[in-house]
Design an enzyme around this catalytic site. Structure first.
Site, PDB file in Angstrom:
ATOM      1  N   GLN A 190      -8.626 -14.568  -2.296  1.00 39.32           N
ATOM      2  CA  GLN A 190      -7.299 -15.218  -2.202  1.00 39.32           C
ATOM      3  C   GLN A 190      -7.029 -15.794  -0.809  1.00 39.32           C
ATOM      4  O   GLN A 190      -6.310 -16.776  -0.676  1.00 39.32           O
ATOM      5  CB  GLN A 190      -6.185 -14.221  -2.567  1.00 39.32           C
ATOM      6  N   ASP A 235       2.892  -5.439  -2.962  1.00 43.15           N
ATOM      7  CA  ASP A 235       2.985  -5.462  -4.425  1.00 43.15           C
ATOM      8  C   ASP A 235       3.943  -4.404  -4.942  1.00 43.15           C
ATOM      9  O   ASP A 235       4.524  -4.546  -6.014  1.00 43.15           O
ATOM     10  CB  ASP A 235       1.595  -5.287  -5.038  1.00 43.15           C
ATOM     11  N   GLY A 238      -0.017 -12.813  -7.599  1.00 46.10           N
ATOM     12  CA  GLY A 238       0.882 -12.597  -6.464  1.00 46.10           C
ATOM     13  C   GLY A 238       2.174 -12.000  -7.005  1.00 46.10           C
ATOM     14  O   GLY A 238       2.669 -12.425  -8.062  1.00 46.10           O
ATOM     15  N   ALA A 239       2.714 -11.038  -6.245  1.00 43.36           N
ATOM     16  CA  ALA A 239       3.814 -10.218  -6.764  1.00 43.36           C
ATOM     17  C   ALA A 239       4.975 -11.023  -7.378  1.00 43.36           C
ATOM     18  O   ALA A 239       5.370 -10.793  -8.528  1.00 43.36           O
ATOM     19  CB  ALA A 239       4.328  -9.324  -5.640  1.00 43.36           C
TER      20      ALA A 239
END
Ligand code: MRU
Length: 340
Positions: free
Chosen positions: A184, A225, A52-53
């Site tokens: 996810q 992202d 995750g970013a």
């Protein structure tokens, strides 16, 4: 965020170790991974122990600080930056920690890495407040992948408005799509929503258009992202088709991301590098069989697969971008940077 009544961040540093919630175990198990060196942290980022970013960004910042403590500089930075090539926060974090170390040495590197993690929490909290204003009582929200607190240090982006609105007493329902191949949505978003007591359903990846067409989703919110200067957004593969479908059915499509995800060096989405991951992620799945985790082939034996991890949604399909500075039209996203 609380897990079994105890507060956790997704990633944190203590002395020379970086600790992270091991996301490869979720939702079937809960454990903490300890990275004792910057190379351990790199492995964790690459193997998606942390993902995750924002969480990747915080982990990369800590990894850079570990590298400085270990006396490794240039090569370490390159190694960290090669772990996940699409997430802009990774580059943002390594640069800030590296530059701090140049001026103030190891102590400054650790301090800035901690500050980056704290900033991520603060930004996500503010995204929640701005985004919650978009959610009416009774609202049904569609999301993709996991842009919740597991994808950041805390709160998350796409799910932060949901958590804030839920705490304001609004009744909400979330459609979480599976997000093949890593799942996810099915594994992480569904688990997070269950922890928060938010009503939700997991839907197959190819069912979003069905629910949109029936008027069962009022708003879509996804994460990002990397965001290019013109408002094009790279996000988990599958985001593009969701955005196109939402437009077709007149459903507002929002992206939620901190301004640290904006990359002004990319003029459009075409400049954003897209990570290709192993075909095994498509061909095999891991799941619970009885009380044992099993890794099984789910595709035709011998067939190869392609596995681009992200796609780019053009700005024209995006209604607005929710940042910590407020909500911006994608074409005007750089104004969010000047607002800082
Ligand atoms: O490959 P991942 O799981 O690290 O992908 C990143 C994401 O979680 C998503 O693309 C998300 O929607 C944006 S990052 C919060």
């Amino acid at each position: 965020m609380k897990v079994n009544g105890r507060s956790y961040r997704t990633v944190w540093m203590d002395k020379a170790s970086v600790f992270m919630i091991d996301q490869t175990l979720l939702p079937f198990g809960f454990g903490i991974y300890e990275a004792r060196s910057y190379t351990d942290s790199c492995t964790a980022i690459k193997e998606m122990v942390v993902r995750g970013a924002g969480a990747i960004g915080a982990a990369a910042g800590y990894a850079m600080a570990q590298a400085i403590l270990e006396g490794a500089w240039e090569d370490a930075r390159k190694t960290i930056e090669s772990t996940r090539p699409t997430a802009q926060n990774l580059f943002y974090a390594t640069e800030r920690v590296y530059n701090a170390a140049l001026l103030g040495g190891p102590a400054a590197a650790v301090l800035i890495a901690q500050r980056l993690a704290d900033e991520d929490v603060e930004c996500c909290k503010r995204i929640g407040v701005h985004g919650a204003a978009l959610l009416k009582d009774g609202c049904r929200i569609g999301t993709h992948c996991n842009a919740g607190w597991l994808a950041f240090v805390d709160f998350g982006t796409a799910l932060s408005p949901v958590y804030t609105a839920h705490r304001q007493g609004k009744k909400l329902f979330v459609y979480a799509d599976e997000t093949r191949p890593r799942g996810q949505g099915a594994r992480l978003t569904a688990w997070e929503l269950a922890q928060e007591g938010i009503p939700h359903s997991i839907i197959p990846d190819n069912a979003c258009a069905y629910f949109l067409s029936r008027g069962e989703i009022d708003i879509m919110i996804v994460g990002a992202d990397r965001i290019a200067r013109n408002g094009d957004v790279a996000n988990k593969i599958g985001t593009l088709e969701k955005a196109i479908c939402a437009k077709e059915y007149g459903v507002p499509f929002y992206v939620a991301a901190p301004t640290s995800t904006i990359d002004v060096s990319c003029s459009t989405g075409e400049d954003i590098p897209i990570e290709e991951r192993s075909m095994d992620e498509v061909l095999y799945q891991t799941g619970l069989a009885g009380n044992r985790l099993e890794h099984v082939l789910v595709c035709s034996p011998g067939s190869p697969a392609k596995n681009p991890a992200f796609d780019v949604t053009p700005a024209k399909h995006i209604t607005g971008i929710i940042t910590e500075q407020g909500i911006f039209s994608p074409e005007n996203i750089t104004a969010a940077l000047s607002a800082k």
